[in-house]
Design a protein around this motif. Structure first.
Motif, PDB file in Angstrom:
ATOM      1  N   VAL A 224       0.393  -0.511   0.322  1.00 39.61           N
ATOM      2  CA  VAL A 224       0.571   0.388   0.847  1.00 39.61           C
ATOM      3  C   VAL A 224       0.944   1.637  -0.045  1.00 39.61           C
ATOM      4  O   VAL A 224       0.527   2.105  -0.882  1.00 39.61           O
ATOM      5  CB  VAL A 224      -0.890  -0.581   1.013  1.00 39.61           C
ATOM      6  CG1 VAL A 224      -1.150   1.698   1.728  1.00 39.61           C
ATOM      7  CG2 VAL A 224      -2.096  -0.966   0.877  1.00 39.61           C
ATOM      8  N   ARG A 225       2.176   1.071   1.081  1.00 40.80           N
ATOM      9  CA  ARG A 225       2.900   1.906   0.843  1.00 40.80           C
ATOM     10  C   ARG A 225       3.432   2.446  -0.616  1.00 40.80           C
ATOM     11  O   ARG A 225       3.723   3.864  -0.890  1.00 40.80           O
ATOM     12  CB  ARG A 225       3.589   1.973   1.837  1.00 40.80           C
ATOM     13  CG  ARG A 225       3.158   2.263   3.431  1.00 40.80           C
ATOM     14  CD  ARG A 225       4.412   1.817   4.503  1.00 40.80           C
ATOM     15  NE  ARG A 225       5.592   1.405   4.454  1.00 40.80           N
ATOM     16  CZ  ARG A 225       4.826   0.125   5.033  1.00 40.80           C
ATOM     17  NH1 ARG A 225       3.731   0.383   5.837  1.00 40.80           N
ATOM     18  NH2 ARG A 225       5.766  -0.816   5.401  1.00 40.80           N
ATOM     19  N   TYR A 227       2.554   2.288  -3.166  1.00 41.78           N
ATOM     20  CA  TYR A 227       1.513   2.428  -4.449  1.00 41.78           C
ATOM     21  C   TYR A 227       0.529   3.467  -3.773  1.00 41.78           C
ATOM     22  O   TYR A 227      -0.378   3.711  -4.360  1.00 41.78           O
ATOM     23  CB  TYR A 227       0.026   1.501  -5.224  1.00 41.78           C
ATOM     24  CG  TYR A 227       1.338   0.376  -5.545  1.00 41.78           C
ATOM     25  CD1 TYR A 227       2.115   0.898  -6.629  1.00 41.78           C
ATOM     26  CD2 TYR A 227       1.108  -1.111  -5.158  1.00 41.78           C
ATOM     27  CE1 TYR A 227       3.068  -0.084  -7.230  1.00 41.78           C
ATOM     28  CE2 TYR A 227       2.192  -2.086  -5.913  1.00 41.78           C
ATOM     29  CZ  TYR A 227       3.242  -1.657  -6.748  1.00 41.78           C
ATOM     30  OH  TYR A 227       3.675  -2.424  -7.251  1.00 41.78           O
ATOM     31  N   GLN A 228       1.448   4.501  -2.757  1.00 42.41           N
ATOM     32  CA  GLN A 228      -0.016   5.562  -2.077  1.00 42.41           C
ATOM     33  C   GLN A 228      -0.171   6.774  -2.682  1.00 42.41           C
ATOM     34  O   GLN A 228      -1.414   7.410  -3.100  1.00 42.41           O
ATOM     35  CB  GLN A 228       0.471   5.633  -0.356  1.00 42.41           C
ATOM     36  CG  GLN A 228       2.075   6.164  -0.908  1.00 42.41           C
ATOM     37  CD  GLN A 228       2.600   6.519   0.439  1.00 42.41           C
ATOM     38  OE1 GLN A 228       1.856   6.589   1.380  1.00 42.41           O
ATOM     39  NE2 GLN A 228       3.870   7.142   0.587  1.00 42.41           N
ATOM     40  N   ARG A 229       0.701   6.812  -3.850  1.00 44.06           N
ATOM     41  CA  ARG A 229       0.362   8.155  -4.410  1.00 44.06           C
ATOM     42  C   ARG A 229      -0.825   7.987  -5.878  1.00 44.06           C
ATOM     43  O   ARG A 229      -1.099   8.697  -6.148  1.00 44.06           O
ATOM     44  CB  ARG A 229       2.061   8.703  -5.400  1.00 44.06           C
ATOM     45  CG  ARG A 229       2.421   9.111  -4.239  1.00 44.06           C
ATOM     46  CD  ARG A 229       4.154   9.562  -4.619  1.00 44.06           C
ATOM     47  NE  ARG A 229       4.833  10.186  -4.142  1.00 44.06           N
ATOM     48  CZ  ARG A 229       4.738  11.545  -3.136  1.00 44.06           C
ATOM     49  NH1 ARG A 229       3.903  12.143  -3.170  1.00 44.06           N
ATOM     50  NH2 ARG A 229       5.451  11.418  -2.077  1.00 44.06           N
ATOM     51  N   ARG A 235      -4.804   1.520  -7.445  1.00 45.67           N
ATOM     52  CA  ARG A 235      -3.913   1.554  -6.166  1.00 45.67           C
ATOM     53  C   ARG A 235      -4.331  -0.201  -5.470  1.00 45.67           C
ATOM     54  O   ARG A 235      -3.261  -1.211  -4.961  1.00 45.67           O
ATOM     55  CB  ARG A 235      -3.794   2.365  -4.743  1.00 45.67           C
ATOM     56  CG  ARG A 235      -3.138   1.522  -4.082  1.00 45.67           C
ATOM     57  CD  ARG A 235      -3.225   3.290  -2.082  1.00 45.67           C
ATOM     58  NE  ARG A 235      -4.212   3.278  -1.905  1.00 45.67           N
ATOM     59  CZ  ARG A 235      -4.220   3.507  -1.460  1.00 45.67           C
ATOM     60  NH1 ARG A 235      -4.242   4.861  -0.677  1.00 45.67           N
ATOM     61  NH2 ARG A 235      -6.046   3.290  -0.569  1.00 45.67           N
ATOM     62  N   GLN A 260      -8.589  -1.158   4.343  1.00 47.22           N
ATOM     63  CA  GLN A 260      -7.912  -0.076   4.330  1.00 47.22           C
ATOM     64  C   GLN A 260      -8.313   0.883   3.591  1.00 47.22           C
ATOM     65  O   GLN A 260      -8.179   1.768   3.887  1.00 47.22           O
ATOM     66  CB  GLN A 260      -6.277  -0.677   2.976  1.00 47.22           C
ATOM     67  CG  GLN A 260      -5.358  -1.789   3.493  1.00 47.22           C
ATOM     68  CD  GLN A 260      -4.848  -1.399   5.024  1.00 47.22           C
ATOM     69  OE1 GLN A 260      -4.703   0.042   4.641  1.00 47.22           O
ATOM     70  NE2 GLN A 260      -4.592  -2.110   5.875  1.00 47.22           N
ATOM     71  N   ASN A 261      -9.493   1.115   2.903  1.00 49.11           N
ATOM     72  CA  ASN A 261     -10.005   1.800   2.158  1.00 49.11           C
ATOM     73  C   ASN A 261     -11.745   1.948   3.176  1.00 49.11           C
ATOM     74  O   ASN A 261     -11.308   2.909   2.947  1.00 49.11           O
ATOM     75  CB  ASN A 261     -11.377   1.311   0.959  1.00 49.11           C
ATOM     76  CG  ASN A 261      -9.937   0.840   0.151  1.00 49.11           C
ATOM     77  OD1 ASN A 261      -9.350   1.230   0.188  1.00 49.11           O
ATOM     78  ND2 ASN A 261     -10.392   0.455  -1.361  1.00 49.11           N
TER      79      ASN A 261
END
Length: 261
Positions: A224-225, A227-229, A235, A260-261
């Protein structure tokens, strides 16, 4: 021409032959006896060629015996060794015939001994053993016969020990990946799919749900980190693909993404 002198060399078992008062060629004691060479013997150029060739064969034979004194060898290994010492095929051929007749070289017996040794002292399976014996020049029929020295039961016991080590090594992986890596490890060692599957079954491995969930969240958080942008939908797709490749089930992955969402 006449042999005028036969002198022993400092090297044991070797003699210098003098013809008409001049040094002409060396011979081994074996060749000296074989051709009954003696002082005042009449000799021709053709006879000298035969004698010197016989001496080369004698040298090749003794070289092969020395090579065999360390361990068993295949015919191919002996041929390569003698070629490295610049003996010709015509000289090597009678050497091999003699070694076979004396029982000093026998590819089938070599292969049997090799299989027994590898089975007891290494973690290699039949496929790797087969590849190694082919490189040594052993024929397929002899390899097949020799592999009878490594029966199914022994293969299974060896593969179980390997599988246990691999299971400890990959215990933090997702269960699906752990199993696949154990199986691939056994394949790499040369064991068959049948043996690998049975060995894994014998381990009785079970999925640890708590550990699986912990690994999912640890690895998922890293992804997740990474692809966080990216936009949320993109993502999520990247996370989903990455975690699936790591062996997690789609239900587990979807649940993680929802959290996460």
């Amino acid at each position: 021409m006449k042999i005028t002198a036969i002198q022993a060399q400092k090297r044991k078992g070797r003699y210098n032959i003098f013809i008409d008062g001049h040094y002409r060629f060396p011979v081994s004691e074996e060749v000296l006896i074989q051709f009954r060479l003696h002082k005042d013997q009449e000799i021709t150029d053709d006879q000298i060629k035969v004698i010197t060739n016989a001496d080369s064969i004698s040298k090749a034979y003794n070289k092969a015996l020395d090579y065999l004194s360390y361990q068993l060898r295949t015919e191919k290994e002996i041929i390569q060794y003698l070629q490295q010492h610049e003996f010709t095929d015509l000289q090597i051929k009678p050497v091999l015939q003699r070694l076979r007749a004396q029982g000093y070289v026998n590819d089938l017996e070599y292969a049997k001994s090799y299989v027994r040794t590898i089975a007891k002292t290494s973690d290699k399976g039949p496929k790797v053993i087969t590849q190694n014996l082919r490189k040594k020049g052993v024929l397929e029929n002899d390899i097949e016969t020799a592999l009878e020295e490594f029966p199914f039961e022994d293969q299974l016991q060896n593969s179980i020990k390997i599988a246990q080590k691999l299971a400890r090594k990959y215990h933090r992986e997702a269960f699906k990946i752990q199993i696949q890596k154990i199986k691939n490890g056994l394949f790499a060692k040369g064991f068959s799919s049948e043996i690998a599957t049975e060995a894994i079954n014998q381990l009785g491995l079970e999925k640890d749900e708590d550990q699986e969930n912990e690994q999912l969240h640890l690895q998922g958080a890293k992804i997740v980190r990474r692809y966080q942008r990216l936009p949320l939908s993109q993502r999520n797709q990247k996370v989903k693909v990455a975690l699936y490749r790591k062996g997690f089930s789609m239900d587990e992955i979807n649940q993680f993404i929802d959290e996460q969402n």
